[in-house]
Design a protein around this motif. Structure first.
Motif, mmCIF file in Angstrom:
data_model
loop_
_atom_site.group_PDB
_atom_site.id
_atom_site.type_symbol
_atom_site.label_atom_id
_atom_site.label_comp_id
_atom_site.label_asym_id
_atom_site.label_seq_id
_atom_site.Cartn_x
_atom_site.Cartn_y
_atom_site.Cartn_z
ATOM 1 N N THR A 22 0.924 -1.161 0.158
ATOM 2 C CA THR A 22 0.155 -0.055 0.074
ATOM 3 C C THR A 22 0.858 1.356 0.032
ATOM 4 O O THR A 22 2.288 1.395 0.118
ATOM 5 C CB THR A 22 -0.943 -0.085 1.295
ATOM 6 O OG1 THR A 22 -0.082 -0.036 2.205
ATOM 7 C CG2 THR A 22 -2.034 -1.133 1.134
ATOM 8 N N LYS A 23 0.385 2.399 -0.393
ATOM 9 C CA LYS A 23 1.055 3.380 -0.431
ATOM 10 C C LYS A 23 1.147 4.545 0.711
ATOM 11 O O LYS A 23 -0.219 4.603 1.180
ATOM 12 C CB LYS A 23 0.594 4.275 -1.710
ATOM 13 C CG LYS A 23 0.657 3.380 -3.070
ATOM 14 C CD LYS A 23 0.293 3.892 -4.296
ATOM 15 C CE LYS A 23 -1.467 4.501 -4.261
ATOM 16 N NZ LYS A 23 -2.117 3.505 -4.447
ATOM 17 N N PRO A 24 1.747 5.541 0.991
ATOM 18 C CA PRO A 24 1.755 6.690 1.810
ATOM 19 C C PRO A 24 0.732 7.451 1.376
ATOM 20 O O PRO A 24 0.611 7.754 -0.007
ATOM 21 C CB PRO A 24 2.956 7.203 1.743
ATOM 22 C CG PRO A 24 3.999 6.117 1.182
ATOM 23 C CD PRO A 24 3.203 5.619 0.173
ATOM 24 N N TYR A 70 9.426 14.306 -2.209
ATOM 25 C CA TYR A 70 10.806 13.930 -2.384
ATOM 26 C C TYR A 70 11.781 15.471 -2.632
ATOM 27 O O TYR A 70 11.137 16.212 -3.304
ATOM 28 C CB TYR A 70 10.932 13.330 -3.589
ATOM 29 C CG TYR A 70 10.189 11.626 -3.659
ATOM 30 C CD1 TYR A 70 10.786 10.984 -2.802
ATOM 31 C CD2 TYR A 70 9.117 11.228 -4.546
ATOM 32 C CE1 TYR A 70 10.158 9.668 -2.617
ATOM 33 C CE2 TYR A 70 8.802 9.902 -4.511
ATOM 34 C CZ TYR A 70 9.167 9.220 -3.639
ATOM 35 O OH TYR A 70 8.741 7.961 -3.553
ATOM 36 N N ASP A 71 12.786 15.348 -2.070
ATOM 37 C CA ASP A 71 13.867 16.293 -2.550
ATOM 38 C C ASP A 71 14.502 15.876 -3.807
ATOM 39 O O ASP A 71 15.496 15.042 -3.783
ATOM 40 C CB ASP A 71 14.638 16.623 -1.320
ATOM 41 C CG ASP A 71 15.619 17.583 -1.650
ATOM 42 O OD1 ASP A 71 15.997 18.246 -2.846
ATOM 43 O OD2 ASP A 71 16.360 18.182 -0.835
ATOM 44 N N LEU A 72 14.140 16.517 -5.082
ATOM 45 C CA LEU A 72 14.577 15.829 -6.112
ATOM 46 C C LEU A 72 16.120 16.272 -6.399
ATOM 47 O O LEU A 72 16.849 15.703 -7.223
ATOM 48 C CB LEU A 72 13.560 16.177 -7.337
ATOM 49 C CG LEU A 72 12.564 15.553 -7.436
ATOM 50 C CD1 LEU A 72 11.810 15.679 -8.740
ATOM 51 C CD2 LEU A 72 12.474 13.843 -7.335
ATOM 52 N N GLN A 73 16.369 17.230 -5.850
ATOM 53 C CA GLN A 73 17.828 17.842 -5.867
ATOM 54 C C GLN A 73 18.833 16.963 -5.091
ATOM 55 O O GLN A 73 19.789 16.403 -5.729
ATOM 56 C CB GLN A 73 17.874 19.043 -5.410
ATOM 57 C CG GLN A 73 19.437 19.745 -5.260
ATOM 58 C CD GLN A 73 19.457 21.118 -4.899
ATOM 59 O OE1 GLN A 73 18.747 21.918 -5.295
ATOM 60 N NE2 GLN A 73 20.246 21.422 -3.573
ATOM 61 N N ALA A 124 7.898 13.300 3.905
ATOM 62 C CA ALA A 124 6.712 13.710 4.349
ATOM 63 C C ALA A 124 6.640 13.746 5.978
ATOM 64 O O ALA A 124 5.738 14.689 6.321
ATOM 65 C CB ALA A 124 5.337 13.082 3.723
ATOM 66 N N THR A 125 7.010 12.790 6.478
ATOM 67 C CA THR A 125 6.850 12.674 8.105
ATOM 68 C C THR A 125 8.177 13.558 8.868
ATOM 69 O O THR A 125 8.023 13.383 10.053
ATOM 70 C CB THR A 125 6.809 11.368 8.440
ATOM 71 O OG1 THR A 125 7.955 10.687 8.098
ATOM 72 C CG2 THR A 125 5.705 10.804 7.917
#
Length: 626
Positions: free
Chosen positions: A388-390, A395-398, A408-409
């Motif tokens: 299952t998904k959060p 996300y920090d894509l850098q 997220a938490t």
């Protein structure tokens, strides 16, 4: 001498103000291909072999932050051609005939009004009819068929990099190549298992990209042969991420980011004066392509279009993404990206990324994932796709371009999370995101009112729409069912539906709401009754609920039958009481020659796919698709 200098300056200014008149309107050519992220050699991928594209990029503008608004073809292409978010129109679900506003003019129609000849070769996949909207949309469509002297807007869509060829590993697809990519040198992402088979598929994907590079070469040669290379602005781009697990159909950056090369001949460089250099990190998404193309053509941008001219001085602050039904796998997820941080909200987190459906039980990379799962050989990153998904992802894509760490938490990210969540809420409300109405309900209301889905969603007051969003955001976060019970009595069908989704995602005892579920079995909205029946059967195998699903499968409205078929597929072995009527009466109604199984490429195919999986789940052998 002074007079001559003054006259020269005056003529120069006049030329600037009348650039379209003096140099003529540019031809515009879109070269698009399927299912590949930004892996051209010019993007730094040393494994790629794209000499034509790389050479073109050396004399063009390479955009490094370009995004499809959807990670699958139909909603992505609907967005491209309309300049409108698919969720505004209701065209975000894969392959469905959506009633759109009669007043809506898509890109080729506006270009025709601006004096252009328009041709499309050949894919449309807009989720609405393209008839009469192009001068020519066919396998023979070409700028060479235009009246002499007329500027053209032409689109060529190449299928060679699609997930089908990628996963099929057909030698004939790459027979034109002298050499092939070495699987041993492939660098796989963390979520794909590092097996010989997966390496072979990955290498083949790059071979197909090289074949596409040759197709680009052929088109550019045709332009040069016609003396049009210096008269034509060229777009080269893909429609969404790779045709592999974790890319296509996934609302992560891997599913949305695409390559984009914009070639502008010297005589038209003034049209891109706001872009400096040969590389741009401006954030661009597909909703912006149509208005930008119109701007390049000197045409007026219709007020209805929601995108912006990405070549203008002002730059976008955010890019938005959406994932809804793909094939017979229902999802509702939304994303917003600010140039560094990608926020994703899953409105149906109880569903795994990798659902038990035919589309994920087919061959190639999908079969390899399932084989390694069954053998207990998947990495933790790969196992996540079956879980299952959060509810929320950040996300920090850098710092984390491969999207492995959900922030997220993290308390330190609370402010950024709240900012992006707020921006997403406001965007969904502003555009009356029809994903909140759900496919079955929006189509039911459109059918009853004879209105477009766009008009249906805008008939909702802001207050009503916020109510639906409020309950949808509760899914996956409900600790006490008393919070959701009031929505089960709402006057809004969509609020009742999302209340049920909240119950479906709730892992505790649902005994206190069973009377509500039984009452909703007779709801006037089929989507609500179907979901109530699904929950009751999964939790207690309710006989009345089986009868509801049987009746829904027998409806004439295909969209409602599809919703029922999806719910029945989710029952697993508990679908056995429905097998006789599925096999004897319902499946034959939707069978035909597509893949040797289904009646057509729209709802009947997805109904058939869902019902095939139902039978497989119940231990019944079904013929393999051709």
């Amino acid at each position: 001498m002074k007079n001559i200098t003054y006259l020269f300056l005056l003529l120069s200014c006049m030329a600037c103000k009348n650039s379209y008149k003096e140099v003529g309107k540019p031809n515009i050519l879109w070269i698009s291909h399927e299912d590949l992220g930004p892996i051209y050699g010019c993007y730094g991928d040393e494994y790629a072999s794209t000499p034509t594209i790389d050479q073109l990029a050396a004399n063009s503008i390479k955009f490094t932050q370009v995004y499809s608004n959807a990670p699958i073809c139909a909603p992505a292409r609907s967005t491209l051609i309309t300049g409108m978010y698919a969720v505004s129109l209701g065209t975000q679900h894969l392959r469905s005939a959506i009633p759109v506003p009669e007043s809506m003019k898509i890109l080729p129609e506006v270009m025709r009004e601006a004096g252009y000849y328009t041709s499309n070769n050949v894919k449309t996949d807009y989720n609405f009819s393209h008839e009469g909207r192009w001068d020519d949309s066919s396998k023979e469509a070409h700028w060479r068929n235009r009246p002499e002297g007329k500027p053209f807007f032409s689109v060529f869509n190449f299928m060679i990099t699609h997930e089908g060829p990628t996963n099929a590993l057909r030698q004939e697809d790459t027979s034109s190549l002298k050499t092939h990519h070495d699987p041993a040198k492939a660098i796989l992402p963390p979520h794909l298992p590092d097996s010989p088979k997966m390496r072979e598929i990955w290498a083949h994907m790059y071979d197909l990209l090289e074949v596409f590079d040759g197709q680009v070469k052929d088109l550019l040669a045709q332009l040069e042969e016609d003396g049009l290379l210096e008269e034509t602005i060229v777009f080269v781009f893909a429609d969404h991420g790779h045709g592999l697990p974790g890319y296509k159909r996934w609302l992560d950056n891997a599913g949305l980011q695409v390559p984009f090369i914009l070639h502008v001949p010297d005589k038209y460089k003034h049209l891109v004066a706001n872009i400096s250099g040969q590389e741009s990190d401006r954030m661009v998404s597909f909703v912006d392509f149509a208005p930008t193309t119109l701007s390049l053509a000197g045409a007026n941008i219709p007020e209805m279009m929601e995108g912006v001219d990405f070549l203008a001085k002002e730059e976008s602050d955010y890019v938005f993404g959406y994932r809804d039904r793909a094939d017979d796998c229902y999802e509702v997820a939304r994303s917003v990206y600010d140039g560094r941080y990608l926020y994703i909200r899953h409105f149906m987190p109880q569903l795994p990324y990798y659902q038990n459906a035919l589309i994920f039980n087919k061959g190639g990379s999908y079969a390899e994932m399932n084989r390694l799962r069954d053998a207990g050989e998947l990495t933790d990153a790969a196992k996540k796709m079956y879980a299952t998904k959060p509810v929320e992802i950040l996300y920090d894509l850098q710092e984390d371009p491969l999207e492995q760490n959900n922030l997220a938490t993290k308390p330190v990210m609370k402010e950024k999370l709240e900012e992006l969540a707020r921006e997403l809420d406001e965007w969904m409300i502003r555009h009356r995101d029809t994903g909140l109405l759900t496919e079955g309900i929006m189509m039911q209301q459109a059918s009853q009112s004879k209105e477009s889905v766009y008009a249906i969603s805008r008939a909702y007051s802001e207050e009503s729409f916020k109510e639906v969003l409020e309950v949808a955001k509760m899914v996956g976060k409900i600790n006490d069912l008393s919070a959701v019970i009031p929505y089960l009595d709402s006057d809004l069908e969509s609020a009742r539906f999302w209340g049920l989704i909240g119950i479906d995602a709730y892992e505790g005892d649902i005994g206190r709401v069973v009377p509500n579920l039984i009452r909703l079995l007779s709801d006037e909205a089929p989507a609500v009754a179907i979901k109530a029946a699904e929950i009751l059967i999964k939790r207690e195998e309710n006989n009345a609920a089986y009868e509801v699903l049987k009746n829904m499968l027998l409806l004439e409205e295909e969209v409602q039958v599809l919703q029922a078929a999806i719910s029945v597929r989710r029952l697993g072995l508990k679908a056995k009481p429905l097998i006789p009527i599925i096999a004897e009466e319902i499946f034959p109604k939707y069978s035909g020659e597509i893949w040797g199984r289904y009646k057509n490429w729209s709802y009947p195919m997805f109904i058939g796919m869902a019902l095939d999986q139902v039978q497989i789940n119940c231990g019944i052998d079904v013929p393999k698709r051709k």
